[in-house]
Design an enzyme around this catalytic site. Structure first.
Site, PDB file in Angstrom:
ATOM      1  N   HIS A  57       2.214  34.868 -24.657  1.00 26.40           N
ATOM      2  CA  HIS A  57       3.423  35.041 -23.838  1.00 26.40           C
ATOM      3  C   HIS A  57       3.454  36.427 -23.204  1.00 26.40           C
ATOM      4  CE1 HIS A  57       5.351  31.296 -24.769  1.00 26.40           C
ATOM      5  NE2 HIS A  57       5.504  31.546 -26.062  1.00 26.40           N
ATOM      6  N   HIS A  93       0.030  33.370 -30.441  1.00 31.47           N
ATOM      7  CA  HIS A  93       1.002  32.658 -29.587  1.00 31.47           C
ATOM      8  C   HIS A  93       1.888  33.662 -28.842  1.00 31.47           C
ATOM      9  CE1 HIS A  93       3.617  29.053 -28.754  1.00 31.47           C
ATOM     10  NE2 HIS A  93       4.487  30.036 -28.532  1.00 31.47           N
ATOM     11  N   GLU A  94       2.449  34.621 -29.563  1.00 31.00           N
ATOM     12  CA  GLU A  94       3.325  35.608 -28.928  1.00 31.00           C
ATOM     13  C   GLU A  94       2.531  36.557 -28.033  1.00 31.00           C
ATOM     14  OE1 GLU A  94       6.342  34.956 -29.075  1.00 31.00           O
ATOM     15  OE2 GLU A  94       6.136  33.514 -30.699  1.00 31.00           O
ATOM     16  N   THR A 104      42.355  35.218 -22.161  1.00 29.69           N
ATOM     17  CA  THR A 104      43.527  35.370 -23.023  1.00 29.69           C
ATOM     18  C   THR A 104      43.904  36.840 -23.174  1.00 29.69           C
ATOM     19  OG1 THR A 104      42.840  33.388 -24.232  1.00 29.69           O
ATOM     20  CG2 THR A 104      44.497  34.780 -25.269  1.00 29.69           C
ATOM     21  N   PRO A 109      33.727  31.017 -21.507  1.00 27.44           N
ATOM     22  CA  PRO A 109      34.330  31.419 -22.788  1.00 27.44           C
ATOM     23  C   PRO A 109      33.971  32.855 -23.139  1.00 27.44           C
ATOM     24  CG  PRO A 109      33.337  29.236 -22.967  1.00 27.44           C
ATOM     25  CD  PRO A 109      32.932  29.771 -21.639  1.00 27.44           C
ATOM     26  N   GLY A 110      34.972  33.598 -23.598  1.00 22.07           N
ATOM     27  CA  GLY A 110      34.739  34.962 -24.062  1.00 22.07           C
ATOM     28  C   GLY A 110      34.820  36.027 -23.000  1.00 22.07           C
ATOM     29  N   THR A 111      35.185  35.671 -21.765  1.00 27.34           N
ATOM     30  CA  THR A 111      35.216  36.674 -20.695  1.00 27.34           C
ATOM     31  C   THR A 111      36.508  37.473 -20.678  1.00 27.34           C
ATOM     32  OG1 THR A 111      35.910  34.891 -19.207  1.00 27.34           O
ATOM     33  CG2 THR A 111      33.590  35.511 -19.182  1.00 27.34           C
ATOM     34  N   GLY A 112      37.528  37.059 -21.414  1.00 29.55           N
ATOM     35  CA  GLY A 112      38.741  37.870 -21.516  1.00 29.55           C
ATOM     36  C   GLY A 112      39.950  37.273 -20.845  1.00 29.55           C
ATOM     37  N   GLY A 120      37.103  31.150 -16.037  1.00 27.25           N
ATOM     38  CA  GLY A 120      35.939  31.924 -16.462  1.00 27.25           C
ATOM     39  C   GLY A 120      35.277  31.308 -17.675  1.00 27.25           C
TER      40      GLY A 120
END
Length: 653
Positions: free
Chosen positions: A436, A432-433, A217, A212-215, A210
């Site tokens: 968008h 500019h924003e 460990t 990184p950080g998905t659980g 998976g």
């Protein structure tokens, strides 16, 4: 490893390792002192040392009372009672005659007789000392363990003992399918006869795959908390050393120790550090890694079966693992630990919010909807940031506002209100924003706008944040063309309002995003009519990322056609944005003026502004109505809170 079963267990009396080490080193120190004392001699003779010539002159003058003549030194006493010593000259044979002539009483000193045993001991002591040190080092190597000074070949696996704060499957949320597969492993360990009576065998290994950080460990720790069997944990990098063969020795030792505790579970984190495909690269470091992998393969499924040992490993790079490691019989199961969906995110937030005092207005479902793509670690960080914000604001409860602010900080970066910008730069950022946002509103396939801001965050001067209404697992052609148009909207707005010569560098992130999207459409996803549904680009190790470079498949003419198609797609998005903004220039002015006035607008406020021409805020009952100006009109100045500088980040699209 068995010695670690009870960390509170005291060693037997007389076997304290620290006392034993202290006694050994104390013995070595005393032996060194003995050697120094034996070779240092008897020390300096008593009395003041005088030259031999002066000694003869004093004898001739009658000042010497008596002397003792030795092989290496002459000592004596003057008539004044003062003691003296001198080193004789061996060629002076007349010294005794000189002493007799001056009535000096003299005697000789007997040579000290040393015993043969003491002589042998003195000669042999250095060799005995060297042998003792070597024996001590060998004992340390054989004894090994993590505490041994020379225990290179011993396993660094540690038994996980969580007497407090134990993690169970109740603490793992949002990844139900992965949890179910590992729950079956735990049930097998608790009651193997339930499966073995039907011919089932315990799996040799489970590979957790998976992002990184998905659980991954966390899942392994939950297995340790649920299984009730010894659980050893080690990192893949702990096997590899600069000495060839050390890693293989550690693998052997790890399995030997695990056999003594079977049934047990061994968790290897980041197994890609040692499990990469063999045959790549040169040098001793690669030889060491390959030997370690070979030993791991043999131990997992070789001639000698290791019954009752389950290997659980985790990696976010399954594409680089050796195929022999992934076959059934070694890692029987590959458990995918995915990025959670909206239901999973809501459950994960519920787990982490248990530790935080919440205000009544907090809705985990709303937060979960606004955090697509967040992993379990990202959600834990979000809850922690919200708690920190509430503490900074001296609140007793964490409210929904703190979660919204924390989400903006995590997704868009921290606000940089201290930056000082000119009025022209503020105006440029607002248009500019607004470009968008307006293009996004007019592209049916675009995701809804969540928030638009001209407050600098991270590396961006401003930002338009869009969030999907539901989790998306694939993207369609119409949405990709819509994203290209939205990405070009900011640059087109600058060109329309300020002119060709005043276009800024703020669209650099937008251009990079649009170019990467168009390249993927052409080379990977087969969305070019001229090139067809073929893959023209692939990474060196299976996927792009981690600093790897892509490799284009085809000749020079193909590459030229690929570049032309990428340019055509990006310019197509530019033309779509230009058509929208030129036909709705009055709305562009309205939206830019509102951004300059309020600095931050939500998606609902933008929709209300485009529909009614005004924004109603409950906390600003007398807020200004935004009147639609005509093109070229003067735009009101920005609020006092604004500031910023720098190129816009890719998230600005």
């Amino acid at each position: 490893m068995n010695d670690q079963n009870d960390p509170n267990e005291q060693p037997p009396e007389g076997q304290n390792p620290w006392v034993r080490q202290l006694m050994i080193w104390g013995g070595i120190f005393m032996a060194l002192l003995l050697v120094v004392s034996m070779f240092s001699g008897g020390g300096q003779p008593a009395g003041s040392a005088i030259p031999y010539s002066e000694f003869r002159n004093q004898v001739a003058a009658g000042e010497v009372k008596d002397v003792q003549i030795g092989d290496d030194v002459i000592t004596g006493t003057l008539k004044s009672g003062e003691a003296f010593s001198t080193v004789p000259v061996t060629s002076d044979t007349r010294i005794t005659a000189l002493l007799e002539e001056n009535d000096v009483q003299f005697t000789g000193t007997a040579r000290e007789q040393q015993s043969l045993l003491l002589l042998i001991l003195v000669q042999a002591l250095p060799f005995i000392l060297i042998l003792g040190i070597a024996f001590f080092a060998l004992r340390q190597m054989q004894k090994g363990g993590n505490g041994g000074a020379m225990g290179f070949g011993k396993s660094k696996a540690k038994m996980l003992t969580e007497r407090s704060g134990k993690v169970t499957f109740d603490d793992v949320a949002g990844i139900d399918e992965a949890r179910e597969e590992l729950e079956e492993v735990v049930e097998f360990l608790k009651d193997p006869t339930r499966f073995s009576k039907l011919g089932g065998q315990i799996p040799k290994g489970a590979l957790l795959v998976g992002s990184p950080g998905t659980g991954k460990t966390l899942l392994a720790r939950a297995i340790a908390g649920e299984a009730g069997v010894p659980f050893f944990t080690i990192s893949g990098s702990d096997f590899v050393e600069m000495f060839v063969g050390v890693g293989a020795s550690r693998v052997r030792d790890m399995f030997e120790q695990a056999k003594k505790s079977a049934p047990c579970i061994v968790f290897i984190d980041e197994i890609d550090a040692v499990g990469r495909s063999r045959g790549h690269g040169l040098g001793n470091s690669n030889d060491e890694r390959e030997q370690t992998l070979n030993q791991l393969l043999v131990e997992m499924d070789g001639f000698e079966a290791n019954e009752g040992i389950i290997i659980v490993a985790a990696t976010n790079r399954p594409d680089v693992l050796d195929p022999a490691l992934l076959r059934p019989g070694r890692f029987d199961r590959q458990v995918v630990v995915p990025i959670p969906d909206i239901d999973g995110r809501e459950k994960i937030l519920g787990v982490h919010m248990k530790k935080v005092p919440l205000a009544p207005d907090v809705n985990p479902r709303t937060i979960a909807r606004g955090t697509p793509g967040f992993s379990g670690a990202d959600l834990a960080n979000l809850v922690n940031e919200a708690a920190l914000l509430a503490a900074r604001r001296n609140k007793r409860l964490v409210a929904m506002q703190e979660f919204e602010d924390a989400k903006d900080k995590v997704m868009m970066g921290a606000e940089r209100r201290s930056m000082v910008m000119t009025e022209d730069e503020k105006k440029m950022t607002a248009y500019h924003e607004a470009g968008h946002a307006l293009v996004s509103l007019n592209e049916p396939a675009s995701d809804p706008i969540h928030k638009a801001t001209i407050i600098p965050r991270g590396r961006a001067l401003g930002m338009v944040m869009r969030l999907p209404e539901r989790d998306s697992y694939s993207y369609h052609r119409d949405k990709m063309h819509a994203n290209l148009a939205v990405a070009m909207g900011g640059r087109v707005a600058e060109d329309i309002i300020f002119g060709h010569d005043k276009v800024s560098s703020g669209a650099s992130g937008d251009i990079q995003y649009a170019t990467d999207l168009a390249r993927n459409m052409v080379t990977k996803w087969g969305m070019s009519e001229k090139l067809g549904p073929l893959q023209y680009e692939q990474s060196q190790e299976g996927y792009l990322g981690m600093g790897q470079t892509a490799r284009t498949m085809g000749g020079a003419e193909t590459n030229k056609l690929i570049d032309a198609e990428i340019k055509s797609l990006v310019e197509g998005g530019l033309k779509r944005a230009e058509e929208i903004l030129k036909s709705q220039e009055d709305k562009l002015h309205t939206l830019a003026q509102a951004l300059l006035e309020y600095e931050t607008l939500t998606g609902e406020e933008i929709n209300q502004l485009m529909k009614d021409g005004k924004i109603d805020r409950p906390d600003e009952p007398k807020g200004p109505n935004i009147v639609k100006p005509v093109a070229g009109s003067t735009v009101p100045k920005a609020g006092k809170r604004f500031g910023g500088s720098g190129d816009e980040a890719p998230q600005g699209a």
